[in-house]
Design a protein around this motif. Structure first.
Motif, PDB file in Angstrom:
ATOM      1  N   ILE A   1       0.810  -1.215   0.000  1.00 38.50           N
ATOM      2  CA  ILE A   1       0.000   0.000   0.000  1.00 38.50           C
ATOM      3  C   ILE A   1       0.845   1.266   0.000  1.00 38.50           C
ATOM      4  O   ILE A   1       0.306   2.369  -0.118  1.00 38.50           O
ATOM      5  CB  ILE A   1      -1.004   0.021   1.171  1.00 38.50           C
ATOM      6  N   GLU A   2       2.162   1.125   0.109  1.00 36.41           N
ATOM      7  CA  GLU A   2       3.022   2.302  -0.024  1.00 36.41           C
ATOM      8  C   GLU A   2       2.912   2.911  -1.414  1.00 36.41           C
ATOM      9  O   GLU A   2       3.262   4.066  -1.632  1.00 36.41           O
ATOM     10  CB  GLU A   2       4.477   1.935   0.283  1.00 36.41           C
ATOM     11  N   CYS A   3       2.402   2.120  -2.365  1.00 37.42           N
ATOM     12  CA  CYS A   3       2.210   2.618  -3.733  1.00 37.42           C
ATOM     13  C   CYS A   3       0.982   3.523  -3.836  1.00 37.42           C
ATOM     14  O   CYS A   3       0.811   4.219  -4.845  1.00 37.42           O
ATOM     15  CB  CYS A   3       2.025   1.449  -4.704  1.00 37.42           C
ATOM     16  N   CYS A   4       0.108   3.485  -2.830  1.00 36.02           N
ATOM     17  CA  CYS A   4      -1.161   4.208  -2.897  1.00 36.02           C
ATOM     18  C   CYS A   4      -0.976   5.681  -2.517  1.00 36.02           C
ATOM     19  O   CYS A   4      -0.180   6.003  -1.648  1.00 36.02           O
ATOM     20  CB  CYS A   4      -2.193   3.561  -1.978  1.00 36.02           C
ATOM     21  N   GLN A   5      -1.766   6.522  -3.154  1.00 35.53           N
ATOM     22  CA  GLN A   5      -1.721   7.950  -2.883  1.00 35.53           C
ATOM     23  C   GLN A   5      -2.909   8.348  -2.020  1.00 35.53           C
ATOM     24  O   GLN A   5      -4.042   7.939  -2.263  1.00 35.53           O
ATOM     25  CB  GLN A   5      -1.761   8.742  -4.195  1.00 35.53           C
ATOM     26  N   GLY A   6      -2.657   9.162  -1.006  1.00 34.93           N
ATOM     27  CA  GLY A   6      -3.741   9.723  -0.212  1.00 34.93           C
ATOM     28  C   GLY A   6      -4.460   8.740   0.678  1.00 34.93           C
ATOM     29  O   GLY A   6      -5.592   8.990   1.094  1.00 34.93           O
ATOM     30  N   LEU A   7      -3.824   7.624   1.010  1.00 27.16           N
ATOM     31  CA  LEU A   7      -4.447   6.622   1.860  1.00 27.16           C
ATOM     32  C   LEU A   7      -4.330   7.038   3.323  1.00 27.16           C
ATOM     33  O   LEU A   7      -3.291   7.512   3.761  1.00 27.16           O
ATOM     34  CB  LEU A   7      -3.761   5.272   1.644  1.00 27.16           C
ATOM     35  N   SER A   8      -5.411   6.860   4.079  1.00 22.97           N
ATOM     36  CA  SER A   8      -5.401   7.210   5.493  1.00 22.97           C
ATOM     37  C   SER A   8      -4.324   6.430   6.239  1.00 22.97           C
ATOM     38  O   SER A   8      -4.090   5.245   5.975  1.00 22.97           O
ATOM     39  CB  SER A   8      -6.774   6.907   6.108  1.00 22.97           C
ATOM     40  N   ASP A   9      -3.683   7.095   7.214  1.00 20.95           N
ATOM     41  CA  ASP A   9      -2.674   6.432   8.044  1.00 20.95           C
ATOM     42  C   ASP A   9      -3.254   5.260   8.829  1.00 20.95           C
ATOM     43  O   ASP A   9      -2.520   4.365   9.256  1.00 20.95           O
ATOM     44  CB  ASP A   9      -2.058   7.436   9.032  1.00 20.95           C
ATOM     45  N   LYS A  10      -4.571   5.268   8.993  1.00 23.46           N
ATOM     46  CA  LYS A  10      -5.212   4.201   9.767  1.00 23.46           C
ATOM     47  C   LYS A  10      -5.093   2.833   9.084  1.00 23.46           C
ATOM     48  O   LYS A  10      -5.292   1.811   9.732  1.00 23.46           O
ATOM     49  CB  LYS A  10      -6.681   4.526  10.014  1.00 23.46           C
ATOM     50  N   TYR A  11      -4.796   2.813   7.809  1.00 27.35           N
ATOM     51  CA  TYR A  11      -4.623   1.527   7.129  1.00 27.35           C
ATOM     52  C   TYR A  11      -3.371   0.804   7.625  1.00 27.35           C
ATOM     53  O   TYR A  11      -3.208  -0.391   7.403  1.00 27.35           O
ATOM     54  CB  TYR A  11      -4.607   1.712   5.606  1.00 27.35           C
ATOM     55  N   LEU A  12      -2.504   1.528   8.305  1.00 22.42           N
ATOM     56  CA  LEU A  12      -1.319   0.916   8.907  1.00 22.42           C
ATOM     57  C   LEU A  12      -1.463   0.782  10.423  1.00 22.42           C
ATOM     58  O   LEU A  12      -0.488   0.521  11.127  1.00 22.42           O
ATOM     59  CB  LEU A  12      -0.069   1.737   8.576  1.00 22.42           C
ATOM     60  N   PHE A  13      -2.681   0.942  10.918  1.00 25.48           N
ATOM     61  CA  PHE A  13      -2.931   0.910  12.362  1.00 25.48           C
ATOM     62  C   PHE A  13      -2.407  -0.380  12.988  1.00 25.48           C
ATOM     63  O   PHE A  13      -1.668  -0.357  13.974  1.00 25.48           O
ATOM     64  CB  PHE A  13      -4.426   1.077  12.638  1.00 25.48           C
TER      65      PHE A  13
END
Length: 352
Positions: free
Chosen positions: A137-149
């Motif tokens: 998901i490091e490739c994704c732009q504008g993803l919420s930080d919560k996806y790495l919670f």
């Protein structure tokens, strides 16, 4: 103001061995005048299977089986077959559920032609460790930080190297739309903290490479992320979408982070009929919140977990787990709910 009526407790635990601890979170499907419920049945030790009961109309129980209709058989579901949802597409019923092995949770499904006999089809959600997920998901732009919670949480707790290779991304709350969209099956699922959608023509497409590409473009498949006060922790799909003249009605759960812990609510949103990735409206306030003692106290406190809904005479009946301990029902006028969603304060302005 919406008039939501809590119809009360529908099912409680019994002395039967497979459900002697609690019952909750039912799938629901209407056939004629009957509603079929497939609920999470928990025995002591937190082992889950799927129990079954049949209703005449939306509320009157006329049959309840004394044995589970689906139970753990495979290693990947050794601790439980949990939180099922059911959708009918053409002549086949698809029962999706969470497969839990005490460490990991994957999305799996079973099929049936008669609502009695179900054939398990296996896991369909991705199988990536949290470390792999982070790289993708490091490739994704504008993803919420919560996806790495969860990745950050496990890192902070010093997750051992051996366990880090065994712990995979939890993918839960999955269910199909009741019809194909653009000629493809449409599946809602939940990778914390939002609600995502995936399209495919055949379940065989859902391979490791398919999901790898999907994760690298995850931001394109997010339907909804938490944004309201009562969604301050996370959200997840609840009941399979209901087609209405105004859009797909999605009843979902919203977890609020409070000083006393998480509080789970049921809420509602409208999605575009032709492109469900477009959120049209979202209630600015919860539809159902824990208010009764039996919703506030139980196996887990303060839980309203909607997982099945049917319509009778323009009344929407929502079946939900209360405090992870019992099954309850609430009802609301479908027309009134749609009108509420169409009010300016509930219209969505951010499209994914």
């Amino acid at each position: 103001m919406l008039n939501v009526k809590k119809e009360g407790i529908l099912l409680e635990k019994t002395n039967n061995g497979f459900e002697n601890d609690s019952v909750c979170n039912p799938a629901a499907v209407r056939e004629g005048d009957h509603v079929h419920l497939y609920y999470r049945a928990v025995r002591h030790g937190n082992y889950s299977s799927v129990g079954y009961c049949k209703l005449d109309g939306p509320l009157r129980i006329i049959e309840r089986r004394k044995k589970p209709i689906l139970f753990p058989e495979e290693p990947y579901e050794s601790q439980g077959t949990e939180d099922s949802r059911i959708t009918k597409i053409e002549d086949t019923y698809y029962l999706t559920y969470s497969a839990y092995d005490k460490i990991n949770v994957f999305g799996a499904y079973a099929t049936s032609k008669d609502l009695v006999t179900f054939e398990k089809q296996g896991i369909i959600t991705p199988k990536f460790t949290y470390r792999e997920f982070k790289h993708l998901i490091e490739c994704c732009q504008g993803l919420s930080d919560k996806y790495l919670f969860h990745y950050k949480l496990f890192k902070e707790h010093g997750l051992g190297e051996e366990l880090s290779r065994k712990l995979y991304v939890w993918d839960k709350n999955l269910f199909l739309f009741p019809k194909k969209i653009g000629g493809k099956l449409a599946l809602i699922h939940r990778i914390h903290p939002g609600i995502q959608i995936v399209y495919f023509e055949d379940f065989g497409e859902l391979t490791y490479d398919f999901w790898k590409d999907y994760m690298m473009n995850l931001e394109q498949y997010i339907i909804m992320d938490p944004k309201l006060h009562h969604e301050s922790s996370h959200i997840g799909g609840g009941c399979p979408p209901i087609e209405t003249k105004d859009g797909w009605l999605l009843i979902y759960h919203a977890a609020e982070d409070t000083p006393e812990g998480l509080v789970y609510h049921a809420s509602a949103a409208l999605l575009d009929l032709n492109d469900p990735k477009k959120e049209l409206a979202r209630l600015s306030q919860p539809l159902i919140s824990p208010t009764y003692q039996w919703e506030k106290e139980g196996v887990v406190r303060n839980i309203i977990f909607p997982s099945g809904a049917v319509v009778f005479d323009d009344v929407l009946y929502i079946y939900y787990g209360a405090a992870d301990s019992r099954v309850a029902t609430a009802s609301v006028s479908l027309e009134e709910l749609l009108n509420e969603l169409k009010k300016p304060e509930n219209q969505s302005h951010v499209q994914h």
